[in-house]
Design an enzyme around this catalytic site. Structure first.
Site, short mmCIF file in Angstrom:
data_model
loop_
_atom_site.label_atom_id
_atom_site.label_comp_id
_atom_site.label_asym_id
_atom_site.label_seq_id
_atom_site.Cartn_x
_atom_site.Cartn_y
_atom_site.Cartn_z
N ARG A 33 8.86 -5.58 1.66
CA ARG A 33 8.05 -6.40 0.94
C ARG A 33 8.57 -8.04 1.27
O ARG A 33 8.82 -8.69 0.44
CB ARG A 33 8.99 -6.12 -0.39
CG ARG A 33 8.61 -5.05 -1.30
CD ARG A 33 7.21 -4.92 -1.83
NE ARG A 33 6.75 -3.90 -2.55
CZ ARG A 33 7.02 -3.71 -3.91
NH1 ARG A 33 7.49 -4.72 -4.67
NH2 ARG A 33 6.68 -2.46 -4.44
N ARG A 37 6.96 -11.90 -4.25
CA ARG A 37 7.18 -13.03 -5.52
C ARG A 37 8.38 -14.05 -5.10
O ARG A 37 8.54 -14.99 -5.98
CB ARG A 37 7.30 -12.42 -6.83
CG ARG A 37 5.94 -12.03 -7.29
CD ARG A 37 6.25 -11.03 -8.39
NE ARG A 37 6.76 -9.82 -8.17
CZ ARG A 37 7.08 -8.97 -8.95
NH1 ARG A 37 6.69 -9.16 -10.31
NH2 ARG A 37 7.85 -7.93 -8.60
N ARG A 46 -0.88 -16.29 -5.81
CA ARG A 46 -1.03 -15.00 -6.54
C ARG A 46 -1.90 -15.86 -7.80
O ARG A 46 -2.60 -15.05 -8.63
CB ARG A 46 0.23 -14.67 -6.86
CG ARG A 46 0.36 -13.53 -8.10
CD ARG A 46 -0.01 -12.20 -7.71
NE ARG A 46 0.32 -11.39 -8.62
CZ ARG A 46 -0.42 -10.84 -9.70
NH1 ARG A 46 -1.32 -11.88 -9.96
NH2 ARG A 46 -0.04 -10.00 -10.67
N ASP A 83 -1.03 -2.68 -1.13
CA ASP A 83 -0.24 -1.71 -1.93
C ASP A 83 -0.53 -0.43 -1.66
O ASP A 83 -1.52 0.06 -1.11
CB ASP A 83 -0.37 -1.89 -3.49
CG ASP A 83 0.87 -1.45 -4.07
OD1 ASP A 83 1.79 -2.13 -4.24
OD2 ASP A 83 0.89 -0.48 -4.70
N TYR A 159 2.74 8.45 -9.14
CA TYR A 159 2.08 7.37 -9.79
C TYR A 159 0.96 7.88 -10.47
O TYR A 159 0.39 7.56 -11.37
CB TYR A 159 1.72 5.97 -9.12
CG TYR A 159 2.97 5.34 -8.82
CD1 TYR A 159 3.75 4.45 -9.70
CD2 TYR A 159 3.67 5.50 -7.37
CE1 TYR A 159 4.70 3.60 -9.20
CE2 TYR A 159 4.93 4.75 -7.08
CZ TYR A 159 5.44 3.85 -8.20
OH TYR A 159 6.59 3.28 -7.85
O1 CP3 Z 1 6.06 -5.30 2.49
C1 CP3 Z 1 5.40 -6.11 2.06
O2 CP3 Z 1 5.37 -7.27 2.19
C2 CP3 Z 1 3.79 -5.62 2.04
C3 CP3 Z 1 3.34 -5.26 0.66
C4 CP3 Z 1 3.75 -4.14 -0.01
C5 CP3 Z 1 3.60 -4.37 -1.52
N1 CP3 Z 1 3.96 -3.00 -1.98
C6 CP3 Z 1 3.06 -5.40 -2.23
C7 CP3 Z 1 3.43 -5.60 -3.79
C8 CP3 Z 1 4.24 -2.96 0.25
C9 CP3 Z 1 4.67 -2.21 1.66
C10 CP3 Z 1 4.18 -2.35 -1.16
C11 CP3 Z 1 4.54 -0.75 -1.29
C12 CP3 Z 1 4.84 -0.13 -2.55
N2 CP3 Z 1 4.01 -0.49 -3.77
C13 CP3 Z 1 5.82 0.89 -2.85
C14 CP3 Z 1 6.51 1.55 -1.75
C15 CP3 Z 1 7.83 0.76 -1.47
C16 CP3 Z 1 8.83 0.58 -2.38
O3 CP3 Z 1 9.03 -0.55 -2.95
O4 CP3 Z 1 9.37 1.55 -3.14
C17 CP3 Z 1 5.61 1.19 -4.39
C18 CP3 Z 1 6.38 2.17 -4.70
C19 CP3 Z 1 4.61 0.45 -4.53
C20 CP3 Z 1 4.09 0.28 -6.20
C21 CP3 Z 1 3.96 -0.89 -6.56
N3 CP3 Z 1 3.41 -2.13 -6.48
C22 CP3 Z 1 4.92 -1.08 -7.84
C23 CP3 Z 1 6.07 -0.40 -8.28
C24 CP3 Z 1 4.81 -2.42 -8.06
C25 CP3 Z 1 5.52 -3.34 -9.36
C26 CP3 Z 1 6.82 -3.72 -9.03
C27 CP3 Z 1 6.79 -4.96 -8.28
O5 CP3 Z 1 7.69 -5.29 -7.47
O6 CP3 Z 1 6.24 -6.18 -8.98
C28 CP3 Z 1 3.77 -3.10 -7.26
C29 CP3 Z 1 3.21 -4.21 -7.19
C30 CP3 Z 1 3.26 -5.11 -5.89
N4 CP3 Z 1 3.36 -4.45 -4.63
C31 CP3 Z 1 3.82 -6.50 -5.62
C32 CP3 Z 1 3.74 -6.69 -4.46
C33 CP3 Z 1 3.80 -7.97 -3.51
C34 CP3 Z 1 4.01 -7.51 -7.01
C35 CP3 Z 1 2.90 -7.73 -7.61
C36 CP3 Z 1 2.58 -9.20 -8.19
O7 CP3 Z 1 2.76 -10.04 -7.45
O8 CP3 Z 1 2.66 -9.23 -9.20
#
Ligand code: CP3
Length: 357
Positions: A33, A37, A46, A83, A159
């Site tokens: 990640r 944010r 964003r 994602d 999910y």
């Molecule tokens: O690593 C990186 O920089 C690449 C991008 C990336 C995102 N999600 C961007 C994202 C990666 C590799 C993921 C993987 C992901 N997504 C996982 C597996 C890794 C982990 O963290 O366990 C999972 C379970 C998800 C599902 C997901 N997507 C959730 C639970 C959420 C909400 C929680 C949160 O952190 O906001 C997301 C949203 C998400 N995915 C955001 C980002 C940058 C935030 C969205 C926003 O900008 O509002």
């Protein structure tokens, strides 16, 4: 920029050398990640996008967001910005992101709902992601490795069945224990779709892939083997047969002692270690078999200061004597001060330093 032939450029990248089993004096580093944010430039972009999925599906945005942390910190690897939930979305399930809530999906409720999932349009729907990968492979600095990724079948299934994030995984467990045939159908469908998706990312230019099994740790051993390890093995086997030479990183978060089974049986080149994996055990039991990646507590990076410095030093000392990629034990959290990431990078760049060993 002049470019040497593809193979000789790849051979020099430190991230790929570590994944192939080399021990490097200074380990390569990237952070799960790393785009997101905690960066003001991400929040700014964003706010301009229609929504989170719009960011993922608009190559201009996704390329820019992927590059932001590379410009700021010079990580050794860039992970495609997308994602794990684009796969259910591309299979035809409704997926949306709610401000302040996170991901939402129209949950699958019974086995017959599986009939509505349609892999036929997968590549068409994910084409913007492949275009993002192709552009990144041209635009990244020559020394930066491009990582593609997908969620592991169980984590994505959780999910799809819960309709979003979950505390107890009750729906997923109800399927797995109550109707294992239906659960197997869903997992098999996801193994196939995820394999297709990762292969297309590789063909577009991804040089390594990571499979995120963020919720592997919720199962007893028998179920972890069936719903996490076996699908991971099937995916690695297919990737190794169809795209040999591309390193695969598995992140079975929470697998505990079964990390050892992953090291012995999964066929992965590297294992992402969560924060709880003991470093001495990882060094003695896992590192002789696979490259390890991890595992700084993301909250240590929020606290910063001496506790962060000491934790980073301990990880470097314990793991840099074998194949190792520095990373976090889970994704970076939004409240992380960007300057703490800069301090982390300074410390790793100085390693082993004068008087190091
Ligand atoms: O690593 C990186 O920089 C690449 C991008 C990336 C995102 N999600 C961007 C994202 C990666 C590799 C993921 C993987 C992901 N997504 C996982 C597996 C890794 C982990 O963290 O366990 C999972 C379970 C998800 C599902 C997901 N997507 C959730 C639970 C959420 C909400 C929680 C949160 O952190 O906001 C997301 C949203 C998400 N995915 C955001 C980002 C940058 C935030 C969205 C926003 O900008 O509002």
């Amino acid at each position: 920029m002049t470019q040497a032939p593809e193979t000789s450029r790849n051979a020099e990248k430190t991230m790929l050398r570590a994944l192939r089993g080399e021990t490097l004096a200074r380990p390569p580093v990237w952070l799960m990640r790393q785009a997101g944010r905690y960066l003001p430039e991400y929040r700014e972009l964003r706010a301009r996008a229609e929504g989170f999925l719009d960011l993922c599906y608009t190559p201009d945005y996704a390329v820019e967001v992927t590059l932001q942390p590379i410009r700021r910190y010079g990580f050794d690897a860039a992970i495609l910005f997308s994602d794990i939930l684009v796969v259910p979305h591309a299979l035809g399930q409704k997926v949306w992101f709610e401000e302040g809530v996170g991901p939402r999906l129209e949950a699958l409720e019974e086995a017959s709902d599986l009939d509505r999932l349609d892999p036929a349009a997968l590549h068409e729907r994910l084409a913007p992601v492949y275009r993002t990968v192709a552009r990144l492979s041209r635009e990244l600095p020559a020394e930066t490795t491009l990582i593609g990724f997908a969620g592991a079948p169980w984590t994505v299934a959780s999910y799809m069945l819960e309709g979003g994030s979950s505390k107890d995984f009750a729906a997923g467990k109800r399927w797995a224990y109550g109707d294992p045939e239906a659960m197997q159908r869903l997992i098999d469908l996801l193994v196939a779709a995820t394999g297709d998706y990762l292969i297309a990312q590789i063909d577009a230019g991804a040089e390594a892939v990571q499979i995120f099994d963020s919720w592997a740790g919720v199962w007893p051993e028998a179920q972890l083997r069936r719903w996490c390890l076996e699908p991971a093995k099937a995916l690695v086997k297919r990737l190794k047969a169809e795209r040999p030479g591309v390193p695969v990183i598995l992140f079975p978060r929470g697998a505990g002692l079964l990390y050892q089974t992953y090291a012995a049986e999964s066929g992965a080149d590297a294992l992402g270690l969560d924060t709880t994996v003991p470093l001495g055990w990882a060094r003695e039991v896992l590192q002789p078999k696979v490259c390890v990646q991890g595992n700084l507590d993301p909250l240590a990076l929020v606290a910063g200061g001496e506790s962060q410095r000491a934790a980073v030093e301990t990880i470097l000392r314990e793991l840099s004597g074998g194949p190792f990629v520095f990373n976090l034990g889970h994704g970076i959290v939004p409240q992380t001060p960007p300057e703490h990431v800069a301090q982390l990078m300074e410390q790793i760049r100085a390693w082993p330093g004068a008087g190091g060993w």
